[in-house]
Design an enzyme around this catalytic site. Structure first.
Site, PDB file in Angstrom:
ATOM      1  N   ASP A  51       0.870  -1.169   0.000  1.00 18.44           N
ATOM      2  CA  ASP A  51       0.000   0.000   0.000  1.00 18.44           C
ATOM      3  C   ASP A  51       0.912   1.226   0.000  1.00 18.44           C
ATOM      4  O   ASP A  51       2.073   1.133   0.419  1.00 18.44           O
ATOM      5  CB  ASP A  51      -0.884  -0.028   1.245  1.00 18.44           C
ATOM      6  CG  ASP A  51      -1.595   1.285   1.462  1.00 18.44           C
ATOM      7  OD1 ASP A  51      -2.305   1.730   0.544  1.00 18.44           O
ATOM      8  OD2 ASP A  51      -1.434   1.877   2.551  1.00 18.44           O
ATOM      9  N   ASP A  61      -6.989  -1.492   3.781  1.00 13.74           N
ATOM     10  CA  ASP A  61      -6.067  -2.547   3.336  1.00 13.74           C
ATOM     11  C   ASP A  61      -6.445  -3.918   3.890  1.00 13.74           C
ATOM     12  O   ASP A  61      -5.879  -4.935   3.483  1.00 13.74           O
ATOM     13  CB  ASP A  61      -4.632  -2.223   3.786  1.00 13.74           C
ATOM     14  CG  ASP A  61      -4.128  -0.910   3.220  1.00 13.74           C
ATOM     15  OD1 ASP A  61      -4.387  -0.650   2.039  1.00 13.74           O
ATOM     16  OD2 ASP A  61      -3.494  -0.144   3.969  1.00 13.74           O
TER      17      ASP A  61
END
Length: 693
Positions: free
Chosen positions: A388, A594
């Site tokens: 990420d 996430d």
């Protein structure tokens, strides 16, 4: 506490207590005595019921020490235990006392008891081995206790009570050392994890402040919101939230917690907001959650570890078959006993588990927590790593670089209201907005209704009856259907074209855009290069940011493959696609958005400053958020797999040699037992040493 002064010199008192000190009370007693200001050291000897105190000062100090001893009672001991996590510690002097007791009693019987009494004691002692063997057989297990009982039983059949006694002594000694070695490794891990910092949102009147969890006390009120951990045991005083309790219950689905419900340390808030009244000592609750993690790790073993432990169990019947063949071919009970005295099971299981515990302990000291050996194995074998962007590759403290005011609002109004909404959530971008408002001394008294966090999109609320939203362009423009005029777009492009952006809209009208500069963390490009050198074939960045920002960050990080403008479901789908292609995927992230991808990956890694939910679903947590920990993790994982392979080969080779020597009559069964137990301890100690990173 009742005691008698046994010995005294200036600055030191030794007292005799009335009875032994329970092992569980030793640390609490030491803690109570050490709390006396003049005391410099305390030694408790639990088996003999003795306590020695060294102190500085004259008669007044002596009187204070004796007064502290007088004040010790059962209630104070129990209270001290709650704040004394070291009660789990394994003491070397306790091990030495256990060994001294075993050795001393064995040789005292051998030297001073008449032969008939020694024989009676040997038969009585054998009942423990026989009971364990019968229990295994009743549960249809042909395992090590059955082997031990059979080997000792042969000595009885031969009428050799001396050999039977010596064999049981060696087995008892080996078990004591094995238990100590295992417990020491577990406690090293627990103490490593106890050092991990945690914070909580303490509510004081109308204000909130971030404080270390260790500073909380019973009766304090803390706020827990979406993505935040429940860091203590407590009772919900107001609010409602969905709390994930999988670390305690194993249940993956969040449960609703509202006024009057209990919540527990080690859980996490998935959605909502609750205010929790602390009801237990933070030291106790943190220790319990860590012990739960250690226990959980035992059930999450690497495939190679599980297969070898199963192999160890399956070898035991072959020991009996070998003993039968030896008995038929040699007609020697001594050689048959030798075939039963050596097994592979203990060493294979003990060296494997201690190698893992040692790796987990070293990982904790290095800044990352691993939930089980299966994740070491998966990390060692992974060929693809996915990152990420925000808070993972970029700084955990992004900064507001520009505020664009639209539709008659001014910059101060935009920033103040944005901070008012964002202060409820732990995302790095939210913290950047709140920090920017604080730096400008902008007070943001709440005028809005309850806020709703929409994962990976933003926040929705209402102000004066009008819907207010703040978040990504996708959320505000596409989902909320807020129109961005050509003039507004030109302003945005002019000031924030290469920045991450937050859009703020009220009643369907865009009133402001906040540009966030999210600089790359120091050392990221070097860490990426090292990961590539360590065998990661594909390194990919995923982000919900725009293409231009994503390209800039990827280039600076040395990443050639990236995807931009992604939603959580897109990240999850991309990870699933990689796995479908045969990739073994490590996903690294930090936010609520996430979590789906972290859960889907072969190994999920959460950054330490990220949300509790990310840490909850992840397999590994980096406590400091330093990507160089990933490099260490890769090296440590490979080191663990290599060590387990080496200890497996050494165990098989050495014990096979002992079997051959015993069956060949070169060494006696007692020597086989001694060398077998000694090798198990030696290999276990060797497995507990630090890994080279």
């Amino acid at each position: 506490m009742k005691y008698t002064i046994e010995h005294e010199i200036p600055g030191r008192i030794r007292v005799r207590l009335y009875g032994r000190v329970p092992e569980a009370d030793v640390d609490a007693l030491e803690s109570l005595m050490t709390a006396c200001p003049c005391v410099s050291s305390v030694n408790v000897y639990p088996r003999i019921g003795s306590l020695s105190v060294t102190f500085a000062g004259g008669d007044n100090a002596r009187a204070a020490v004796l007064s502290a001893m007088d004040a010790v009672d059962a209630k104070s001991i129990e209270k001290a235990k709650l704040a004394c996590p070291t009660a789990l510690s394994v003491r070397t002097h306790s091990l030495l006392m256990d060994i001294a007791l075993l050795v001393g009693s064995h040789f005292a019987r051998k030297w001073f008891l008449p032969a008939p009494l020694r024989a009676i004691h040997t038969i009585w002692h054998y009942r423990l081995f026989l009971k364990a063997a019968v229990n295994s057989l009743l549960h249809a297990r042909l395992d090590v206790p059955v082997l031990d009982a059979a080997a000792i039983g042969i000595s009885f059949v031969m009428g050799d009570f001396v050999t039977a006694s010596s064999t049981m002594f060696l087995l008892d000694l080996g078990e004591t050392l094995e238990d100590y070695t295992r417990a020491r490794s577990e406690n090293q891990l627990i103490y490593s994890l106890l050092g991990a910092p945690e914070n909580a949102q303490l509510v004081c009147g109308d204000e909130e402040m971030t404080v270390p969890t260790a500073n909380l006390k019973a009766g304090d009120l803390i706020a827990v919101r979406t993505g935040m951990p429940v860091s203590v045991d407590g009772v919900v005083e107001r609010g409602v939230a969905m709390v994930n309790q999988s670390t305690l219950t194993g249940e993956p689905l969040a449960v609703e917690r509202t006024v009057g419900d209990d919540v527990f340390a080690g859980t996490a808030c998935e959605d909502g907001e609750i205010f929790v009244r602390v009801k237990a000592a933070t030291g106790e609750t943190k220790l319990r959650s860590i012990v739960s993690l250690v226990e959980l790790s035992q059930s999450m073993k690497a495939d190679v570890q599980t297969k070898r432990e199963r192999l160890a169990d399956r070898i035991v019947p072959w020991n009996f078959l070998l003993a039968g063949v030896v008995a038929l071919t040699t007609r020697s009970l001594v050689k048959t006993s030798a075939a039963l005295m050596v097994d592979y099971s203990c060493a294979l299981k003990l060296t494997g588990s201690i190698s893992v515990l040692s790796a987990m302990s070293q990982a904790a000291k290095a800044g990352f927590t691993v939930k089980g050996s299966k994740h070491f194995e998966a990390f060692a074998q992974a060929d693809t790593i996915v990152f990420d962007k925000t808070g993972t590759l970029t700084e955990a403290q992004p900064q507001v670089k520009c505020v664009i005011a639209l539709d008659g609002w001014n910059r101060t109004q935009v920033l103040r209201f944005a901070a008012c909404l964002e202060e409820h959530f732990p995302h790095p971008v939210a913290r950047a907005v709140v920090r920017a408002a604080a730096e400008k001394n902008l007070k943001h008294r709440e005028r809005h209704a309850a806020v709703e966090y929409i994962v990976a999109h933003g926040i929705a609320s209402s102000i004066d009856g009008k819907r207010a939203v703040i978040g990504s362009r996708h959320f505000v423009v596409e989902d909320e259907k807020v129109v961005v005029t050509d003039e507004d777009q030109r302003k945005i492009d002019a000031e924030a074209s290469d920045l991450s952006t937050l859009y703020l809209a009220v009643d369907g009208v865009l009133v402001g855009v906040i540009g966030i500069d999210d600089p790359l963390k120091a050392g990221v490009s070097e860490a990426i290069g090292s990961l590539r050198d360590l065998g990661f074939d594909r390194i990919i960045m995923l982000t919900g940011d725009n293409e231009k920002t994503a390209a800039r960050i990827a280039q600076a990080a040395g990443i050639t493959e990236f995807r931009a403008d992604l939603l959580p479901e897109d990240k999850h789908g991309f990870v699933e696609q990689l796995k479908a292609e045969g990739c073994k995927v490590v996903m690294v992230g930090d936010g609520v958005n996430d979590s789906p991808a972290l859960s889907a990956a072969t190994v999920g890694v959460a950054m330490g400053q990220g949300t509790a939910i990310a840490k909850e679903v992840a397999d590994i947590t980096l406590s400091e958020g330093d990507l160089h920990s990933l490099v260490q993790m890769r090296m440590l994982s490979r080191g663990l797999m290599g060590r387990m392979d080496t200890s497996f080969a050494q165990t098989i080779a050495f014990n096979s040699a002992l079997l051959a020597l015993g069956i060949g009559g070169i060494i006696t069964p007692q020597v086989s037992s001694l060398l077998h137990n000694a090798s198990t301890i030696a290999l276990s100690m060797h497995s507990s040493r630090a890994y080279n990173l």
